[in-house]
Design an enzyme around this catalytic site. Structure first.
Site, PDB file in Angstrom:
ATOM      1  N   ASP A  33       0.843  -1.203   0.000  1.00 27.62           N
ATOM      2  CA  ASP A  33       0.000   0.000   0.000  1.00 27.62           C
ATOM      3  C   ASP A  33       0.874   1.248   0.000  1.00 27.62           C
ATOM      4  O   ASP A  33       2.009   1.219   0.472  1.00 27.62           O
ATOM      5  CB  ASP A  33      -0.823   0.104   1.296  1.00 27.62           C
TER       6      ASP A  33
HETATM    7  N1  URA Z   1      -0.985  -5.813   4.099  1.00 30.16           N
HETATM    8  C1  URA Z   1      -1.437  -4.557   4.093  1.00 30.16           C
HETATM    9  O1  URA Z   1      -2.416  -4.248   4.761  1.00 30.16           O
HETATM   10  N2  URA Z   1      -0.797  -3.657   3.351  1.00 30.16           N
HETATM   11  C2  URA Z   1       0.292  -3.938   2.617  1.00 30.16           C
HETATM   12  O2  URA Z   1       0.853  -3.067   1.953  1.00 30.16           O
HETATM   13  C3  URA Z   1       0.766  -5.262   2.636  1.00 30.16           C
HETATM   14  C4  URA Z   1       0.100  -6.184   3.389  1.00 30.16           C
END
Ligand code: URA
Length: 243
Positions: A106
């Site tokens: 993310d």
């Molecule tokens: N889980 C998440 O919530 N975000 C990420 O970027 C990777 C795994």
């Protein structure tokens, strides 16, 4: 770069099958550094030699590049963002090859993300069959009791199905927050955040510290390093993929 038989270089470059490439060589259609090659079996370096068929240069076989990036928060892990936000490609600008992130983090998650132009290895690392291990450290607010974490260890129900068991351990506890290590073998969208939300906790910050056994040692935030040959061979072994 190792030398290879001319017909192999031609077939790897997508010019023709090996058999047809042999016929092209025997027909005098192939030159190396301007010189016509008329016999089979000669070896050349496909990267440094100028190879042409019917006078037209062939494109060199793509060299595979493997990058381990320590992504800071604020960067999207796509190659282009329609909203013009910075992407992980902005952090590897000095790499000439077209490389792609292996999976996603993310925008607000930091940490380890691999990037490569090796499609076969990328697909294998992302394929559920190989269940590549990803280790995260999450700063979590809310009531992080062990009974709640046990739900993550067993599997929680998310809108896209029940999660497979995660390995979870508390690294540090404070009054309102805890630092929790969580190891997943799945790679669903926003999975860690959604898993903690499912047990009534909020992820305040999230960092991926390991991917497929590789870690961030020696790679500062916003920086990257190339994988060693041994690490690439290890990833091939891990996924049972052939180079
Ligand atoms: N889980 C998440 O919530 N975000 C990420 O970027 C990777 C795994």
């Amino acid at each position: 770069m190792a030398e290879e038989r001319l017909q192999k270089i031609l077939s790897k470059a997508g010019v023709a099958s090996r058999r047809t490439a042999e016929a092209m060589i025997l027909a005098g259609r192939v030159t190396v550094n301007g010189e016509k090659i008329l016999t089979l079996g000669q070896k050349f370096d496909g990267i440094t030699c100028k190879i042409a068929v019917d006078g037209r240069p062939i494109s060199a076989p793509e060299k595979h590049i493997y990058v381990l990036l320590n992504k800071p928060k604020g960067y999207v892990s796509t190659v282009k963002d329609e909203r013009g936000r910075p992407t992980v490609l902005d952090l590897v600008k000095d790499i000439a090859a077209r490389i792609y992130p292996v999976g996603r983090l993310d925008r607000n998650t930091e940490g380890l993300i691999l990037m490569t132009n090796d499609g076969a290895l990328m697909n294998a690392l992302l394929h559920p069959k190989y269940a590549t291990e990803k280790k995260y450290v999450a700063k979590v607010s809310g009531d992080v009791r062990e009974e709640r974490l046990d739900k993550l260890r067993i599997g929680v129900s998310l809108e896209d199905g029940i999660t497979t068991p995660a390995k979870v351990r508390v690294l540090e506890r404070e009054a309102e927050e805890a630092r929790v290590e969580i190891i997943l073998r799945e790679g669903r969208n926003r999975q860690v955040r959604r898993m903690f939300a499912a047990i009534g906790c909020d992820v305040v910050s999230l960092k991926r510290v390991e991917f497929a056994g590789l870690n961030l040692q020696g790679v500062k935030r916003g920086q990257y390093r190339l994988l060693t040959k041994e690490e690439v061979a290890y990833l091939y072994r891990l996924t049972g993929t052939r180079a």
